[in-house]
Write a protein that holds these residues in place. Structure first.
Motif, short mmCIF file in Angstrom:
data_model
loop_
_atom_site.label_atom_id
_atom_site.label_comp_id
_atom_site.label_asym_id
_atom_site.label_seq_id
_atom_site.Cartn_x
_atom_site.Cartn_y
_atom_site.Cartn_z
N ASP A 98 52.29 48.83 47.28
CA ASP A 98 51.12 48.16 47.89
C ASP A 98 50.79 49.50 48.89
OD1 ASP A 98 51.55 46.46 47.10
OD2 ASP A 98 52.85 45.31 48.87
N ARG A 110 46.73 45.91 53.65
CA ARG A 110 47.94 46.08 54.08
C ARG A 110 48.38 45.01 55.26
NH1 ARG A 110 46.71 51.12 51.96
NH2 ARG A 110 47.04 51.14 49.79
N ILE A 128 40.97 47.28 51.05
CA ILE A 128 42.68 46.91 50.91
C ILE A 128 43.33 46.74 51.79
CG2 ILE A 128 44.95 48.26 50.06
CD1 ILE A 128 42.81 50.69 48.43
N THR A 138 47.42 54.07 46.76
CA THR A 138 46.01 53.73 46.63
C THR A 138 46.14 54.52 45.39
OG1 THR A 138 45.76 53.60 49.39
CG2 THR A 138 43.87 53.68 47.68
N PHE A 181 39.98 41.00 44.37
CA PHE A 181 41.37 41.26 45.09
C PHE A 181 42.12 40.68 45.89
CE2 PHE A 181 38.54 45.53 44.99
CZ PHE A 181 39.36 46.18 44.54
N CYS A 235 42.49 50.21 44.32
CA CYS A 235 43.18 49.39 44.48
C CYS A 235 44.55 49.57 45.29
CB CYS A 235 43.54 48.30 43.51
SG CYS A 235 44.56 49.57 41.51
N GLN A 236 45.39 48.63 45.61
CA GLN A 236 46.75 48.69 45.93
C GLN A 236 48.17 49.83 44.60
OE1 GLN A 236 48.37 45.63 47.46
NE2 GLN A 236 47.57 45.77 49.41
#
Length: 328
Positions: free
Chosen positions: A202, A154, A152, A205, A285, A196-197
């Motif tokens: 965002d 960020r 993920i 999780t 993703f 996933c976010q």
């Protein structure tokens, strides 16, 4: 009698027969070996399965070894099922300590096979340490579960998720570098997982995972866990505008469900793909819309997306399709 003509006809007939045999004998005898250390405590019934392919209607020989440790003198009932049909049964007598149990049997295979191992341990106190199998026959080929490492990405607090034995773990980093020598954060236990976010944030999780008994569960980390389905082989999750889209493989077919912000779960809907025996699904993703890769047991990969895609033709083993059935 024209012996020359007769000889020519005989040779021509022989060539036809050889050609016919050649076309029908693409079967190559082969074998596949799989072994795994489990160290799994047996309580009541314990099952696991191994998937492999072979030539259709060919004889398959299965040789196996189980390593068991008993905490006291006891017995277990042991059975093997190939594609749902029982093909081997035995009662195993165990004394205190370790025992290796060997067995073998022959049966008829199919193009796609699922070898189910069933241990009835109601009168057993101990552990299944490991198993070893050699599967032999025509065009035998085995398939291991795909290695599942997920990122993920960020601006800060990036997460890498992976499995360490039966633990679903993650590492957190403020950069793009991760220190795998540190102790990971354990999210749970299971056979497969997907991260996933959050759909609305965002920095949330979401996690969907398959437990040891193939039950599919979902949670936004730190919140309530939801039961999604049972008897699931693989799963993936992605955020969408109205919640979370969970796509999974059950009985070798792909399905999806939606988890809404109210924690309600939609009904199960089959995703229409080309015919095949599906074993793996992974989310793509950072895609601009929901996108998933599906892999079949014969190693073909299909891309399913909520929008149509333009691409060059004749890409080896990749087939593109459009919107999943009923998926808005």
């Amino acid at each position: 009698m024209d012996f020359g003509k007769l000889a020519y006809l005989n040779i021509e007939d022989l060539n036809k027969r050889l050609k016919s045999i050649e076309n029908k004998t693409n079967i190559i005898m082969s074998n596949w070996q799989v072994n795994k250390t489990l160290n799994e405590k047996i309580q009541d019934n314990y099952t696991f399965e191994i998937k492999f392919s072979s030539a259709k209607n060919t004889l398959v020989t299965i040789i196996g070894k189980l390593r068991l440790i008993a905490e006291q003198q006891s017995t277990i009932d042991f059975a093997c099922k190939l594609n749902g049909f029982i093909c081997y049964v035995d009662r195993i007598e165990l004394n205190l300590g370790e025992r290796e149990y060997f067995f073998f049997f022959c049966t008829q295979g199919q193009l796609s096979n699922s070898l189910g191992i069933v241990i009835d341990g109601q009168d057993f106190s101990g552990r299944l340490i490991s198993y070893d199998f050699i599967i032999s026959g025509g065009n035998v080929r085995g398939f291991e579960s795909d290695v599942n490492i997920q990122l993920i990405n960020r601006e800060s607090k990036n997460i890498v998720g992976l499995k360490i034995e039966d633990k679903i773990c993650c590492y957190v980093s403020d950069t793009c570098e991760f220190d795998f020598f540190k102790e990971p954060l354990v999210l749970g236990e299971g056979q497969d997982f997907s991260l996933c976010q959050g759909f609305d944030d965002d920095y949330k999780t979401a996690l969907t995972y398959i437990g040891q008994q193939k039950e599919l569960k979902f949670e936004v980390l730190g919140s309530h866990t939801l039961d999604i389905d049972n008897d699931v082989d693989c799963a993936a999750v992605a955020p969408i505008a109205i919640g979370y889209l969970i796509v999974y493989i059950q009985d070798s077919k792909p399905f999806y469900r939606i988890v809404y912000p109210t924690n309600q779960v939609s009904g199960k809907t089959e995703i229409i793909l080309q015919s095949g025996v599906y074993e793996t699904v992974r989310a793509v993703f950072d895609a601009p819309y929901p996108m998933f890769l599906f892999k079949t047991i014969d190693q073909k990969i299909y891309l399913k997306t909520a929008n149509s895609i333009m691409t060059k033709e004749k890409i080896s083993s990749v087939n593109l399709s459009t919107t999943p059935y009923n998926l808005g």
